[in-house]
Design a protein around this motif. Structure first.
Motif, PDB file in Angstrom:
ATOM      1  N   VAL A  66       0.529  -1.397  -0.108  1.00 11.73           N
ATOM      2  CA  VAL A  66       0.002   0.090   0.017  1.00 11.73           C
ATOM      3  C   VAL A  66       0.923   1.393   0.197  1.00 11.73           C
ATOM      4  N   TYR A  67       2.108   1.173   1.000  1.00  8.41           N
ATOM      5  CA  TYR A  67       3.132   2.387   0.732  1.00  8.41           C
ATOM      6  C   TYR A  67       3.371   2.076  -0.874  1.00  8.41           C
ATOM      7  N   CYS A  68       3.741   1.602  -1.741  1.00 10.61           N
ATOM      8  CA  CYS A  68       4.687   1.835  -2.829  1.00 10.61           C
ATOM      9  C   CYS A  68       4.120   1.267  -4.252  1.00 10.61           C
TER      10      CYS A  68
ATOM     11  N   LEU B 153      21.133  -6.015  -8.444  1.00 10.75           N
ATOM     12  CA  LEU B 153      19.221  -5.830  -9.231  1.00 10.75           C
ATOM     13  C   LEU B 153      18.350  -6.021  -7.803  1.00 10.75           C
ATOM     14  N   THR B 154      17.574  -4.860  -8.720  1.00 14.21           N
ATOM     15  CA  THR B 154      16.113  -4.414  -7.978  1.00 14.21           C
ATOM     16  C   THR B 154      15.147  -3.971  -8.669  1.00 14.21           C
ATOM     17  N   GLY B 155      13.745  -4.243  -8.625  1.00 15.47           N
ATOM     18  CA  GLY B 155      12.418  -3.280  -9.099  1.00 15.47           C
ATOM     19  C   GLY B 155      11.302  -2.451  -8.816  1.00 15.47           C
ATOM     20  N   GLY B 156      10.478  -2.823  -9.012  1.00 11.70           N
ATOM     21  CA  GLY B 156       9.463  -3.949  -9.415  1.00 11.70           C
ATOM     22  C   GLY B 156       9.712  -5.188  -8.476  1.00 11.70           C
ATOM     23  N   GLU B 157       9.239  -6.434  -9.547  1.00 10.23           N
ATOM     24  CA  GLU B 157      10.185  -7.782  -8.609  1.00 10.23           C
ATOM     25  C   GLU B 157      11.425  -8.098  -9.452  1.00 10.23           C
ATOM     26  N   PRO B 158      12.148  -8.276  -9.116  1.00 10.65           N
ATOM     27  CA  PRO B 158      13.230  -8.949  -9.865  1.00 10.65           C
ATOM     28  C   PRO B 158      12.888 -10.312 -10.008  1.00 10.65           C
TER      29      PRO B 158
ATOM     30  N   LEU C 230      20.647  -8.326  -4.806  1.00  8.64           N
ATOM     31  CA  LEU C 230      19.170  -8.708  -5.185  1.00  8.64           C
ATOM     32  C   LEU C 230      18.417  -7.983  -4.121  1.00  8.64           C
ATOM     33  N   THR C 231      17.537  -7.111  -4.422  1.00  8.54           N
ATOM     34  CA  THR C 231      16.042  -7.650  -3.216  1.00  8.54           C
ATOM     35  C   THR C 231      15.082  -7.430  -3.529  1.00  8.54           C
ATOM     36  N   THR C 232      14.569  -8.390  -3.026  1.00  8.98           N
ATOM     37  CA  THR C 232      13.358  -8.755  -3.686  1.00  8.98           C
ATOM     38  C   THR C 232      12.074  -9.057  -2.694  1.00  8.98           C
ATOM     39  N   ASN C 233      10.612  -9.555  -3.241  1.00  9.84           N
ATOM     40  CA  ASN C 233       9.863  -9.777  -1.693  1.00  9.84           C
ATOM     41  C   ASN C 233       9.656 -11.256  -1.291  1.00  9.84           C
TER      42      ASN C 233
ATOM     43  N   VAL D  41      15.767  -9.358   1.190  1.00  8.97           N
ATOM     44  CA  VAL D  41      14.203  -9.420   1.131  1.00  8.97           C
ATOM     45  C   VAL D  41      13.646  -8.486   2.100  1.00  8.97           C
ATOM     46  N   SER D  42      12.477  -7.881   1.603  1.00 10.13           N
ATOM     47  CA  SER D  42      11.685  -6.966   2.262  1.00 10.13           C
ATOM     48  C   SER D  42      11.002  -7.579   3.334  1.00 10.13           C
ATOM     49  N   LEU D  43      10.032  -7.883   4.021  1.00 15.63           N
ATOM     50  CA  LEU D  43       9.117  -8.742   4.787  1.00 15.63           C
ATOM     51  C   LEU D  43       8.862  -7.166   5.186  1.00 15.63           C
TER      52      LEU D  43
ATOM     53  N   MET E  96      12.308  -3.491   6.832  1.00 13.99           N
ATOM     54  CA  MET E  96      11.589  -3.467   7.036  1.00 13.99           C
ATOM     55  C   MET E  96      10.724  -2.514   6.951  1.00 13.99           C
ATOM     56  N   VAL E  97      10.293  -1.955   6.219  1.00 14.62           N
ATOM     57  CA  VAL E  97       9.176  -0.225   6.334  1.00 14.62           C
ATOM     58  C   VAL E  97       8.128  -0.195   7.387  1.00 14.62           C
ATOM     59  N   VAL E  98       8.826   0.845   8.043  1.00 13.71           N
ATOM     60  CA  VAL E  98       7.911   1.064   9.078  1.00 13.71           C
ATOM     61  C   VAL E  98       7.383   2.504   8.962  1.00 13.71           C
TER      62      VAL E  98
ATOM     63  N   TYR F 292       9.333   5.393   6.838  1.00 13.33           N
ATOM     64  CA  TYR F 292       8.621   5.008   5.583  1.00 13.33           C
ATOM     65  C   TYR F 292       8.660   6.364   4.616  1.00 13.33           C
ATOM     66  N   MET F 293       9.417   6.436   3.343  1.00 10.85           N
ATOM     67  CA  MET F 293      10.211   7.410   2.979  1.00 10.85           C
ATOM     68  C   MET F 293       8.886   8.511   1.898  1.00 10.85           C
ATOM     69  N   ASP F 294       9.321   9.379   1.804  1.00 12.98           N
ATOM     70  CA  ASP F 294       8.426  10.368   0.450  1.00 12.98           C
ATOM     71  C   ASP F 294       9.076   9.764  -0.663  1.00 12.98           C
ATOM     72  N   VAL F 295       9.291   8.626  -1.269  1.00 13.67           N
ATOM     73  CA  VAL F 295       9.105   8.581  -2.390  1.00 13.67           C
ATOM     74  C   VAL F 295       8.093   8.834  -3.725  1.00 13.67           C
ATOM     75  N   GLY F 296       8.277   8.791  -4.681  1.00 10.17           N
ATOM     76  CA  GLY F 296       6.951   9.108  -6.386  1.00 10.17           C
ATOM     77  C   GLY F 296       6.151   9.646  -5.163  1.00 10.17           C
TER      78      GLY F 296
ATOM     79  N   SER G 227       3.072   8.105  -5.338  1.00  4.59           N
ATOM     80  CA  SER G 227       1.129   8.021  -5.699  1.00  4.59           C
ATOM     81  C   SER G 227       0.503   7.285  -3.606  1.00  4.59           C
ATOM     82  N   ASN G 228       2.333   7.659  -2.449  1.00  3.56           N
ATOM     83  CA  ASN G 228       1.456   6.991  -1.791  1.00  3.56           C
ATOM     84  C   ASN G 228       0.706   7.721  -0.315  1.00  3.56           C
ATOM     85  N   GLY G 229       1.043   8.724  -1.066  1.00  2.26           N
ATOM     86  CA  GLY G 229       0.236   9.979  -0.115  1.00  2.26           C
ATOM     87  C   GLY G 229       1.053  10.923   0.763  1.00  2.26           C
TER      88      GLY G 229
ATOM     89  N   GLU H  31       9.014   6.467  -8.806  1.00  2.00           N
ATOM     90  CA  GLU H  31       7.942   5.783  -7.988  1.00  2.00           C
ATOM     91  C   GLU H  31       8.771   5.041  -7.536  1.00  2.00           C
ATOM     92  N   MET H  32       9.160   4.592  -6.726  1.00  2.00           N
ATOM     93  CA  MET H  32      10.146   3.610  -6.104  1.00  2.00           C
ATOM     94  C   MET H  32      10.168   1.844  -6.691  1.00  2.00           C
ATOM     95  N   SER H  33       8.626   2.177  -7.641  1.00  2.00           N
ATOM     96  CA  SER H  33       9.092   0.547  -8.176  1.00  2.00           C
ATOM     97  C   SER H  33       8.804   0.457  -9.462  1.00  2.00           C
TER      98      SER H  33
HETATM   99  N1  SAM Z   1      10.300  -5.733  -4.739  1.00  2.00           N
HETATM  100  C1  SAM Z   1      11.305  -5.762  -4.073  1.00  2.00           C
HETATM  101  C2  SAM Z   1      10.779  -6.161  -2.797  1.00  2.00           C
HETATM  102  O1  SAM Z   1      10.228  -6.108  -2.396  1.00  2.00           O
HETATM  103  O2  SAM Z   1      12.124  -5.955  -2.259  1.00  2.00           O
HETATM  104  C3  SAM Z   1      12.268  -5.213  -4.853  1.00  2.00           C
HETATM  105  C4  SAM Z   1      11.788  -3.549  -5.348  1.00  2.00           C
HETATM  106  S1  SAM Z   1      11.108  -2.780  -4.123  1.00  2.00           S
HETATM  107  C5  SAM Z   1      10.041  -0.935  -4.558  1.00  2.00           C
HETATM  108  C6  SAM Z   1      12.390  -2.221  -2.632  1.00  2.00           C
HETATM  109  C7  SAM Z   1      11.842  -1.601  -1.447  1.00  2.00           C
HETATM  110  O3  SAM Z   1      11.756  -0.715  -1.661  1.00  2.00           O
HETATM  111  C8  SAM Z   1      11.687  -2.983  -0.760  1.00  2.00           C
HETATM  112  O4  SAM Z   1      11.175  -3.344   0.921  1.00  2.00           O
HETATM  113  C9  SAM Z   1      10.883  -2.064   0.236  1.00  2.00           C
HETATM  114  O5  SAM Z   1      10.120  -2.009   1.357  1.00  2.00           O
HETATM  115  C10 SAM Z   1      10.875  -0.549   0.213  1.00  2.00           C
HETATM  116  N2  SAM Z   1      10.594   0.483  -0.249  1.00  2.00           N
HETATM  117  C11 SAM Z   1       9.460   1.259  -1.564  1.00  2.00           C
HETATM  118  N3  SAM Z   1       8.177   1.735  -1.044  1.00  2.00           N
HETATM  119  C12 SAM Z   1       9.245   2.397   0.016  1.00  2.00           C
HETATM  120  C13 SAM Z   1       8.672   3.768   0.967  1.00  2.00           C
HETATM  121  N4  SAM Z   1       7.792   4.895   0.582  1.00  2.00           N
HETATM  122  N5  SAM Z   1       9.606   4.457   1.968  1.00  2.00           N
HETATM  123  C14 SAM Z   1      10.500   3.613   1.975  1.00  2.00           C
HETATM  124  N6  SAM Z   1      10.672   1.969   1.905  1.00  2.00           N
HETATM  125  C15 SAM Z   1      10.084   1.387   0.545  1.00  2.00           C
END
Ligand code: SAM
Length: 371
Positions: A55-57, A98-103, A131-134, A155-157, A197-199, A227-231, A233-235, A365-367
């Motif tokens: 929801v934040y991305c 390597l990142t993405g989206g989901e790489p 590589l960063t992945t969900n 790994v993002s969790l 972990m994004v808080v 939690y960052m003010d990237v992009g 779309s996340n308000g 956008e971060m994605s």
């Molecule tokens: N899909 C992959 C993943 O989930 O790790 C890689 C891409 S994702 C955009 C990379 C990282 O950015 C994730 O850890 C995600 O939680 C973090 N992220 C996305 N939006 C964010 C935000 N607004 N503030 C902080 N971290 C953010």
């Protein structure tokens, strides 16, 4: 509580190809920007698609079936990515993420990992390739990624509680499946494994302690990201940011922590270790303790635009140079020129100016650009 959605303006296509300098130069080995920061890390986004709708991305209201994802021929090919990686290595890059989206959604990603892992730094050492992945596909792909030459993984969790995690990923993905992916990565020897972990206040901050307890005394390094003010779309709202200092206080009250020195200059996470020897955690505080002065990261978007800051509103179209038949020397000259001109320090400026809402419009956008 309903999520606030800001409709994003699409800044992806508004970028001209960078100029080619009149005098071409061989790889510099080291190039510094306006603030004397060297180019050291390259983050490469390999897809703008993701199977989560955090929801934040990538909130569903924006990233739905009508969203204009890039068509496949707009993406950099593996050969184009590898060629650009080589150009960046020529200017001092030693670490590639390597990142993405989901790489792991990018078809044959192992092939790209193999191509990149065959590259070496200027002085012949292996690259630091990660590589960063969900982790949704990690259990399935851990072995083939390792075999292709990947060294480690992040790994993002965002929660251990299934209901909280599912509310955040918004696609009903279970925590147990992420944990299975992490264990698979560990068992094939990908490591050290970092867990991000994004808080977000009011959404998952009650999960800080359970996450810390779970990953303490394990080989995994848990990192808390503000939690960052990237992009756009996340308000984003400053009130929803939990400062890292508060995270340290909450954990330290139950499991005492001691500060650690950084591993190297420019490390994004501040390190703390458990006083009882139970391992370490990291804090990434790009909102409350901006680290722009040490930022050595360049970002390459899915379709080959170079971004010199995570919060930039525009990139520089390197793919246009490749597809116009420019030589390595010409592309290398353009990259060096762009890095030398770099003066970005968005997070520091936001810290100075913030009065509650993020100021800059049209942030990418971060994605699209990757984390
Ligand atoms: N899909 C992959 C993943 O989930 O790790 C890689 C891409 S994702 C955009 C990379 C990282 O950015 C994730 O850890 C995600 O939680 C973090 N992220 C996305 N939006 C964010 C935000 N607004 N503030 C902080 N971290 C953010």
């Amino acid at each position: 509580m309903a999520e606030k959605i800001f409709i994003l303006s699409d800044s992806r296509s508004q970028t001209p190809a960078p100029a080619i300098p009149a005098i071409l130069e061989t790889p510099t080995g080291r190039v510094t920007d306006q603030l004397a920061r060297p180019l050291h890390d390259l983050r490469i986004s390999v897809t703008d698609r993701c199977n989560f709708r955090c929801v934040y991305c990538m909130p569903k209201a924006v990233f739905n079936k009508d969203y204009p994802y890039l068509p496949h021929d707009e993406l950099l090919s593996f050969e184009e990515i590898t060629r650009l990686a080589q150009v960046f290595i020529g200017h001092g890059v030693e670490k590639i993420r390597l990142t993405g989206g989901e790489p792991l959604l990018r078809k044959n990603i192992e092939k790209l990992v193999g191509m990149l892992s065959a590259l070496t730094t200027r002085d012949g050492r292996p690259l630091d390739l990660t590589l960063t992945t969900n982790a949704s596909l990690l259990a399935k792909k851990a072995q083939s990624l390792k075999d292709a030459g990947l060294q480690r993984i992040t790994v993002s969790l965002d929660a251990l509680d299934d209901a909280v995690f599912k509310r955040m990923n918004d696609v009903d993905f279970a925590v147990a499946d992420v944990l299975r992916g992490i264990d698979a990565a560990h068992s094939v020897g990908l490591g050290p494994i970092k867990i991000n972990m994004v808080v977000k206040r009011g959404m998952n901050d009650q999960e800080i302690l359970p996450m810390a307890r779970h990953f303490k005394d394990t080989p995994y390094i848990l990192r808390f990201i503000e939690y960052m003010d990237v992009g756009a779309s996340n308000g984003w709202n400053l009130d929803e940011v939990i400062p890292s200092s508060e995270v340290v206080k909450r954990i330290g009250a139950e499991m005492p922590l001691l500060p650690l020195d950084p591993n190297y200059q420019g490390e994004t996470a501040a390190r703390w270790r458990y006083a009882d020897g139970g391992g370490e955690i990291g804090l990434i505080s790009s909102v409350t303790e901006a680290f722009c002065s040490d930022c050595t990261r360049a970002r390459l978007s899915t379709e080959g635009k170079l971004y010199t800051c995570l919060f930039a509103s525009g990139g520089h179209d390197l793919r246009a140079l490749i597809r116009a038949g420019r030589s390595d020397a010409e592309i290398s000259g353009a990259v060096a020129q762009l890095w030398r001109a770099r003066g970005d320090r968005y997070s520091e400026q936001r810290t100075i100016n913030t009065s509650g809402l993020s100021g800059r419009a049209n942030k990418v956008e971060m994605s699209y650009i990757g984390g």
